[in-house]
Design a protein around this motif. Structure first.
Motif, short mmCIF file in Angstrom:
data_model
loop_
_atom_site.label_atom_id
_atom_site.label_comp_id
_atom_site.label_asym_id
_atom_site.label_seq_id
_atom_site.Cartn_x
_atom_site.Cartn_y
_atom_site.Cartn_z
N ASP A 135 0.86 -1.20 0.00
CA ASP A 135 0.00 0.00 0.00
C ASP A 135 0.89 1.25 0.00
O ASP A 135 1.52 1.59 1.01
N GLY A 136 0.95 1.93 -1.14
CA GLY A 136 1.87 3.05 -1.32
C GLY A 136 1.61 4.21 -0.37
O GLY A 136 2.53 4.78 0.20
N ALA A 137 0.33 4.57 -0.18
CA ALA A 137 0.00 5.69 0.71
C ALA A 137 0.44 5.36 2.13
O ALA A 137 1.01 6.20 2.84
N TYR A 138 0.21 4.11 2.53
CA TYR A 138 0.60 3.67 3.87
C TYR A 138 2.12 3.75 4.04
O TYR A 138 2.62 4.24 5.06
N ALA A 139 2.86 3.29 3.03
CA ALA A 139 4.33 3.32 3.11
C ALA A 139 4.81 4.77 3.25
O ALA A 139 5.68 5.07 4.08
N ASP A 140 4.22 5.67 2.47
CA ASP A 140 4.63 7.08 2.49
C ASP A 140 4.31 7.71 3.85
O ASP A 140 5.15 8.37 4.47
N TYR A 141 3.09 7.49 4.31
CA TYR A 141 2.69 7.99 5.64
C TYR A 141 3.60 7.44 6.73
O TYR A 141 4.09 8.19 7.59
N MET A 142 3.85 6.11 6.70
CA MET A 142 4.63 5.49 7.77
C MET A 142 6.07 6.01 7.80
O MET A 142 6.65 6.17 8.87
N SER A 143 6.63 6.28 6.62
CA SER A 143 8.02 6.75 6.62
C SER A 143 8.08 8.14 7.26
O SER A 143 8.97 8.43 8.06
N THR A 144 7.10 8.99 6.95
CA THR A 144 7.06 10.34 7.55
C THR A 144 6.80 10.23 9.05
O THR A 144 7.49 10.85 9.87
N ARG A 145 5.82 9.41 9.40
CA ARG A 145 5.44 9.25 10.82
C ARG A 145 6.60 8.74 11.66
O ARG A 145 6.89 9.29 12.72
N LEU A 146 7.25 7.66 11.20
CA LEU A 146 8.31 7.07 12.03
C LEU A 146 9.53 7.99 12.11
O LEU A 146 10.20 8.04 13.14
N PHE A 147 9.78 8.73 11.02
CA PHE A 147 10.87 9.70 11.08
C PHE A 147 10.60 10.70 12.19
O PHE A 147 11.49 11.08 12.95
N ILE A 148 9.33 11.14 12.30
CA ILE A 148 8.97 12.12 13.34
C ILE A 148 8.99 11.48 14.73
O ILE A 148 9.54 12.04 15.68
N MET A 149 8.41 10.29 14.85
CA MET A 149 8.31 9.67 16.18
C MET A 149 9.67 9.23 16.70
O MET A 149 9.87 9.09 17.90
N GLY A 150 10.60 9.00 15.78
CA GLY A 150 11.99 8.88 16.20
C GLY A 150 12.51 7.47 16.45
O GLY A 150 11.78 6.49 16.41
N ARG A 151 13.81 7.43 16.75
CA ARG A 151 14.57 6.19 16.83
C ARG A 151 14.01 5.22 17.88
O ARG A 151 13.79 4.05 17.60
#
Ligand code: ADP
Ligand code: MG
Length: 353
Positions: free
Chosen positions: A289-305
């Motif tokens: 799911d492309g939208a999910y992949a794009d959202y998740m990459s932004t989200r996890l980058f923000i939520m952090g390591r």
């Protein structure tokens, strides 16, 4: 020559013909030339490589659809649905298409799921920071506080009545920005079109969000490099095999400016109003799911390591994280499909199991 020997010869000849034909067919497939093209949409480069008898038609149909997406979702075209919604902030609801409605609804869901880390109403802050514009600057704390009061995905009001969809931003100055998700969403649309045109293999890369379909003419999965977040655009530190999925990557290296030695990039943390500083250099997400992949990459980058590492194997997707200490973490479901290949020798590929 005996009859049996003659029969044997005939059988051998027939086998030789069949084998020759099979080899010829295989070689023809291997020689098959793909449709390759480069275009520009949504402020970014789109690259194609498509195999199949109808690859050219698939390419044209995807191009038309990408143009349609841009016309609907652009924040820069004044007549786009998103621009009209933003211009009407603080006023009456605006009618939107089913497609725009669908993506806005997904964004609200993702806002809830991420506790507001992914917030589609982040636009006023994005605009103020102006990253990659001629007005890029660090805003005053007062200005950030004032704009943060406008950022809240929960205030976006989405309604459907008798097949008519409306969206409304209740406060003047509010705006939505789908930049964190629309390229991945476009990858899914591109896949659907490619499947309809029976594309046998290929990929479409939309600003680094890459969807793949099928395999190479040699029957192998398509392979892509993992960008060295501190190298140049052609420096890679590993290789992904992506069979029939979309990969999206968010990082601090693509769009940013520097002031007094500090890097200010384009992924903003709605909790602070500043560029996210969660200890990561990049997050790659692999999902059908492309939208999910794009959202998740932004989200996890923000939520952090810490958060991303704790949940490395808990999401329904593949993950590759690179942290600020140049450690690379790969989720279990990607281990077979990711090969480290770091020419700089400065990255550490960590075992987390
Ligand atoms: P890219 O667009 O460079 O591939 P991303 O997918 O991570 O990278 O999206 C970054 C874009 O998302 C920003 O340019 C901005 O438009 C938007 N954005 C920034 N911060 C947020 C956020 N907290 N929530 C949702 N979208 C955001
Ligand atoms: Mg994204």
């Amino acid at each position: 020559m005996t009859n049996t020997a003659k029969k044997c010869l005939w059988v051998l000849a027939a086998i030789a013909v069949v084998v020759t034909m099979a080899v010829a067919a295989q070689q023809k497939k291997k020689r098959e030339t793909p449709v390759t093209a480069i275009s520009y949409h949504m402020n970014t480069m789109v690259e194609y490589r498509l195999y199949g008898k109808q690859a050219q038609q698939a390419y044209q149909a995807i191009e038309a659809e990408l143009q349609g997406l841009e016309d609907a979702f652009s924040m820069h075209l004044p007549e786009s649905e998103i621009s009209r919604l933003n211009a009407a902030a603080g006023g009456a609801p605006v009618e939107v298409s089913a497609q725009v409605m669908q993506l806005l609804q997904a964004c609200v869901r993702y806002g809830e799921e991420s506790d507001g880390a992914f917030d589609v109403t982040v636009a006023p802050l994005v605009e103020e920071w102006g990253i990659q514009t001629d007005h890029a600057h660090v805003p005053s704390q007062d200005r950030i506080d004032a704009l943060l009061s406008l950022v809240d995905y929960r205030s976006l009001c989405l309604k459907e009545s008798d097949g008519v969809y409306t969206a409304q931003l209740p406060h003047a100055g509010q705006a939505v920005d789908l930049g964190g998700i629309v390229k991945g969403y476009a990858c899914t649309i591109a896949r659907e079109i490619a499947e309809n045109y029976k594309v046998t293999g290929g990929y479409v890369s939309i600003g680094g969000n890459i969807m793949t379909i099928g395999s190479t003419p040699q029957g192998r999965p398509f392979r892509f490099g993992l960008r060295d977040p501190r190298g140049s655009a052609n420096d890679f530190i590993g290789v992904f095999e992506i069979p029939g999925e979309t990969i999206a990557t968010s990082g601090d290296y693509e769009r940013y400016f520097e002031q007094d030695g500090v890097r200010y990039h384009h992924i903003l943390n709605p909790a602070t109003g500043y560029p996210a500083d969660g200890g990561l250099l990049s997050v790659s997400v692999i999902s059908p799911d492309g939208a999910y992949a794009d959202y998740m990459s932004t989200r996890l980058f923000i939520m952090g390591r810490e958060y991303a590492l704790k949940n490395l194997n808990n999401f329904n997707c593949g993950l590759v994280l690179i942290d600020q200490q140049r450690r690379v973490y790969v989720s279990d479901n990607m281990k077979e499909r990711f090969t480290p290949d770091d020419p700089t020798g400065t990255y550490r590929f960590e075992e987390t199991a």
